[in-house]
Each structure stands twice: as C-alpha cells, then as structure tokens.
Write an enzyme that holds these catalytic residues in place. Structure first.
Site, short mmCIF file in Angstrom:
data_model
loop_
_atom_site.label_atom_id
_atom_site.label_comp_id
_atom_site.label_asym_id
_atom_site.label_seq_id
_atom_site.Cartn_x
_atom_site.Cartn_y
_atom_site.Cartn_z
N ASN A 97 28.02 -1.38 56.59
CA ASN A 97 28.82 -1.30 55.37
C ASN A 97 28.89 0.11 54.80
OD1 ASN A 97 30.02 -3.70 53.65
ND2 ASN A 97 28.55 -4.52 55.15
N HIS A 127 9.13 14.48 60.45
CA HIS A 127 8.34 15.65 60.81
C HIS A 127 6.93 15.20 61.20
CE1 HIS A 127 11.24 18.69 59.63
NE2 HIS A 127 11.55 17.88 58.63
N ARG A 189 6.89 -6.86 53.30
CA ARG A 189 5.96 -7.91 53.75
C ARG A 189 6.74 -9.21 53.90
NH1 ARG A 189 2.07 -4.54 54.79
NH2 ARG A 189 0.90 -3.66 53.06
#
Ligand SMILES: CC(C)(COP(=O)(O)OP(=O)(O)OC[C@H]1O[C@@H](n2cnc3c(N)ncnc32)[C@H](O)[C@@H]1OP(=O)(O)O)[C@@H](O)C(=O)NCCC(=O)NCCS
Length: 211
Positions: A97, A127, A189
C-alpha cells in the site's frame, strides 16, 4: 541563546582523510539519478503499469504481473545489479500500500496474496554494532503467502513471517513469526491465532488510479 561569538572557529588545517575502508565511497552518479527517479518521480506516477515496468525493468525487482505497489512507496537500494544479486521477489496478487518503505539492499521475498498496509517499513539492512568502520550488513526478510501487515508496522532485518500470520498496526517485528500467528506490540508478541480457513481468498481487486 547562542551568539555569533559562541560559534566555534572553523579549522584551517587540512581536511582529515576519509577512513581507508572504502565504505564511505560516494554513490555513482547513475545510481543517484536512478534513486531520485524511483523515489521522487516514478513512485508518484498514477499508473500501476508505468511503476510496474520501472520496478521490473529498470531496477530488476521480480514483481509478479498481478502484484501492485501503490503510490508513494520508497525503495532503498544500491543499484539494479545489487537488487538482482540480492534477489527481491514480490508474489502474485500481493499489494504494497501507499507510502511503504521497502529496503531492498538485502534479500527480500514477499509471497502471494500478501497485504502490506500503508506506511509499513520493511528493513533488510543495518549497521554492524561490533565491527570497526560502521559497516552495513544485510539479513534476508521472508514474508510468506497470505500475511497481513497492519499500518505503520516495522519489520526488522532477518525476520521471517509465516504463512497467514498477522502483524498488528504499529508493531515492531523480528525473528521468526510462526504461521497463522497474530503478533502485536513492541517488540511484537503473539496475541492470537488465525484459523486456516481464513486464508481462503485471492486479492482480485482492480488496480485503481491515484492509489
Ligand atoms: C491485529 C488486529 C487485526 C487484531 O484485531 P482483533 O482480532 O480484534 O484483536 P483484539 O482487539 O481482540 O486484540 C487482541 C490483543 O492484542 C492487543 N492488540 C491488538 N492490536 C494491537 C496493536 N496494534 N498494538 C498493540 N496491541 C494490540 C490487544 O490489546 C489485545 O490484548 P489483550 O488481550 O491483552 O487485551 C488489529 O488490532 C490491528 O492491528 N489491525 C490493523 C488495522 C490496520 O492496519 N488497518 C489498515 C489496513 S486495512
């Protein structure tokens, strides 16, 4: 308030050399131009077909002809050769979208019938925290068929989202999300599961203009 006298004097000495790691090379002009065209011009053209052709032919994204990338999406890349080497695939009937960010500096595999809501960010690169020189490292992201990612969620490098899983709006996802699992929050979670029967759909929606 800071006055003009507080501004530190500019050093008149020689400019220190860039680290000899080769990691801070400026991007070649051609890649800069491609980047500009992709992310500030082509991504605003109100035609799926024009954008589609660009992503496939100019950038080398394996974008299924039935998949759609809506207006305003940002593709983060180092060049078409890098995209081809990394492998970037977006499957049939998948919709990305408006205003999403797809980091395709690393491998990215998005399956079929995946729904990616507006302003989602998918990252494949970061990084290194340990190596000197602040180098980047890429980790593949895999999003399997029939996944739905809610608005403004963020997917971190190295994540796999199993078939039919759902990522709630605003979640930050990493690691392995099992199939049919609904995850929410930061870090995401499991909060629920999705029945297998709910995956009985195909996105056959037409491609609208101006989306
Ligand atoms: C993931 C989602 C579909 C779950 O909806 P649902 O099945 O109705 O789930 P519930 O509202 O019952 O929530 C289940 C639990 O997850 C939590 N939860 C749901 N969405 C959450 C979110 N975005 N962030 C944090 N927690 C969330 C709820 O608080 C609840 O926790 P609790 O059991 O401790 O109270 C929905 O919350 C969501 O994020 N939708 C995305 C909307 C969107 O992006 N729309 C644009 C594209 S169409």
């Amino acid at each position: 308030m800071m006055s003009a006298r507080d501004v530190p004097e500019r050093s008149t000495g020689p400019t220190p050399p860039l680290p000899e790691t080769g990691r801070f090379r400026p991007r070649p002009l051609a890649v800069g131009v491609l980047n500009y065209l992709t992310n500030h011009f082509v991504n605003r053209v109100p035609s799926y077909h024009v954008r589609h052709a660009w992503y496939r032919r100019a950038l080398g994204v394996q974008l299924h002809h039935d998949a759609g990338i809506h207006l305003g999406c940002y593709l983060w890349f180092y060049g078409p050769g890098q995209i081809r080497r990394s492998g970037v695939r977006i499957g049939a009937k998948t919709r990305v979208n408006r205003d999403c960010t797809l980091d395709v500096r690393g491998p990215l595999s998005i399956g079929d019938n995946v729904s990616i809501s507006p302003e989602v960010v998918i990252l494949t690169t970061q990084h290194s925290l340990d190596a000197p020189g602040f180098p980047t490292e890429s980790r593949a992201v895999v999003i399997e068929d029939h996944v739905w990612i809610g608005m403004r969620a963020m997917v971190l490098p190295g994540t796999t989202i199993g078939r039919g899983a759902v990522v709630a709006a605003g979640a930050v996802v990493r690691g392995e999300i099992p199939p049919l699992t609904v995850v929410a929050g930061v870090p995401a979670r499991p909060v629920a599961t999705r029945p297998e029967a709910a995956l009985d759909y195909d996105f056959d929606w037409p491609f609208p203009l101006f989306e």
